[in-house]
Design a protein around this motif. Structure first.
Motif, PDB file in Angstrom:
ATOM      1  N   THR A 209      -0.959  10.177  -0.488  1.00  0.00           N
ATOM      2  CA  THR A 209      -0.884   9.858   0.849  1.00  0.00           C
ATOM      3  C   THR A 209      -2.058   9.654   1.580  1.00  0.00           C
ATOM      4  N   ASP A 210      -2.918  10.446   1.495  1.00  0.00           N
ATOM      5  CA  ASP A 210      -4.099  10.466   2.479  1.00  0.00           C
ATOM      6  C   ASP A 210      -4.885   8.993   1.854  1.00  0.00           C
ATOM      7  N   ASP A 211      -4.961   8.599   0.721  1.00  0.00           N
ATOM      8  CA  ASP A 211      -5.537   7.571   0.131  1.00  0.00           C
ATOM      9  C   ASP A 211      -4.870   6.328   0.750  1.00  0.00           C
ATOM     10  N   LYS A 212      -3.542   6.303   0.924  1.00  0.00           N
ATOM     11  CA  LYS A 212      -2.685   5.275   1.383  1.00  0.00           C
ATOM     12  C   LYS A 212      -2.931   4.927   2.848  1.00  0.00           C
TER      13      LYS A 212
ATOM     14  N   ILE B 125       0.738  -1.097  -0.030  1.00  0.00           N
ATOM     15  CA  ILE B 125       0.012  -0.176  -0.007  1.00  0.00           C
ATOM     16  C   ILE B 125       0.904   1.194   0.113  1.00  0.00           C
ATOM     17  N   LEU B 126       2.082   1.296   0.781  1.00  0.00           N
ATOM     18  CA  LEU B 126       2.554   2.597   0.937  1.00  0.00           C
ATOM     19  C   LEU B 126       3.510   2.726  -0.310  1.00  0.00           C
ATOM     20  N   GLU B 127       4.118   1.488  -0.812  1.00  0.00           N
ATOM     21  CA  GLU B 127       4.673   1.766  -2.011  1.00  0.00           C
ATOM     22  C   GLU B 127       4.184   1.871  -3.442  1.00  0.00           C
ATOM     23  N   SER B 128       2.857   2.058  -3.192  1.00  0.00           N
ATOM     24  CA  SER B 128       1.987   2.304  -4.478  1.00  0.00           C
ATOM     25  C   SER B 128       2.219   3.584  -5.085  1.00  0.00           C
ATOM     26  N   PRO B 129       2.433   3.738  -6.244  1.00  0.00           N
ATOM     27  CA  PRO B 129       2.923   4.856  -6.801  1.00  0.00           C
ATOM     28  C   PRO B 129       1.623   5.690  -7.308  1.00  0.00           C
ATOM     29  N   ASN B 130       0.727   5.069  -7.617  1.00  0.00           N
ATOM     30  CA  ASN B 130      -0.496   5.405  -7.844  1.00  0.00           C
ATOM     31  C   ASN B 130      -1.848   6.357  -7.065  1.00  0.00           C
TER      32      ASN B 130
ATOM     33  N   CYS C 165      -5.495   2.065   7.348  1.00  0.00           N
ATOM     34  CA  CYS C 165      -6.554   1.907   8.279  1.00  0.00           C
ATOM     35  C   CYS C 165      -7.638   0.869   8.066  1.00  0.00           C
ATOM     36  N   HIS C 166      -7.968   0.686   6.868  1.00  0.00           N
ATOM     37  CA  HIS C 166      -8.825  -0.306   6.513  1.00  0.00           C
ATOM     38  C   HIS C 166      -8.314  -1.651   6.653  1.00  0.00           C
ATOM     39  N   LEU C 167      -7.075  -1.980   6.244  1.00  0.00           N
ATOM     40  CA  LEU C 167      -6.393  -3.051   6.362  1.00  0.00           C
ATOM     41  C   LEU C 167      -6.295  -3.657   7.824  1.00  0.00           C
ATOM     42  N   LEU C 168      -5.779  -2.590   8.493  1.00  0.00           N
ATOM     43  CA  LEU C 168      -5.599  -3.046  10.064  1.00  0.00           C
ATOM     44  C   LEU C 168      -7.035  -3.451  10.757  1.00  0.00           C
ATOM     45  N   ASP C 169      -8.080  -2.516  10.255  1.00  0.00           N
ATOM     46  CA  ASP C 169      -9.348  -2.640  10.883  1.00  0.00           C
ATOM     47  C   ASP C 169     -10.056  -4.183  10.444  1.00  0.00           C
ATOM     48  N   GLN C 170      -9.675  -4.621   9.320  1.00  0.00           N
ATOM     49  CA  GLN C 170     -10.252  -5.730   8.863  1.00  0.00           C
ATOM     50  C   GLN C 170      -9.437  -6.803   9.301  1.00  0.00           C
TER      51      GLN C 170
END
Length: 149
Positions: A19-22, A11-16, A27-32
């Motif tokens: 930063t807020d989207d990442k 997620i963090l390395e995604s160039p597309n 948050c979603h990943l950790l929550d799930q």
């Protein structure tokens, strides 16, 4: 835990993505993936002010969109620069309640160039759920986030 780290890295390395989207995806990943992470969000230093401003998060709405340095667990971490694990929020004098369901909290600072620029804040509806693996993973995550800010 390493599987979650791999997914967080991608997620963090995604160039597309912005930063807020990442951070929202984090948050979603950790929550799930972690059942006892019941509110996961970021706070960032609000310009030159000695306060934190709510950033991306997943969970119930919070009234705490601005937190002065020193107030509550988040405000204490903004001053100390140290991870703060609260096994039972009822035992904390300087606690800002976001939800009556919150029983425990962990806050990890994001430090860039020696300055505290933000933090990740996680609330749990369970007493004392956070493990040393959780802490290590969140401290790693905050170091990785600092690199993209």
């Amino acid at each position: 835990m390493s599987e979650i780290k791999k997914r967080l890295s991608s997620i963090l390395e995604s160039p597309n993505h912005h930063t807020d989207d990442k951070l929202q995806k984090v948050c979603h990943l950790l929550d799930q993936e972690i059942p006892y992470f019941n509110w996961t969000g970021f706070y960032f230093k609000n310009g030159d002010k000695n306060e934190l401003k709510l950033g991306p998060y997943v969970g119930a709405e919070t009234d705490h969109t601005i937190i002065p340095f020193g107030k509550g667990i988040c405000g204490q971490v903004a001053v100390s620069g140290e991870t703060f694990v609260v096994p039972d929020v009822k035992a904390q004098d300087n606690y800002l309640s976001c939800s009556i369901e919150t029983k425990a909290e962990i806050v990890v600072p994001i430090i860039k160039d020696g300055e505290i620029v933000g933090q990740i804040d996680i609330d749990s509806h369970s007493i004392d759920p956070f493990t040393s693996d959780d802490r290590e993973m969140l401290e790693w995550l905050c170091e990785e986030i600092a690199k993209i800010l």
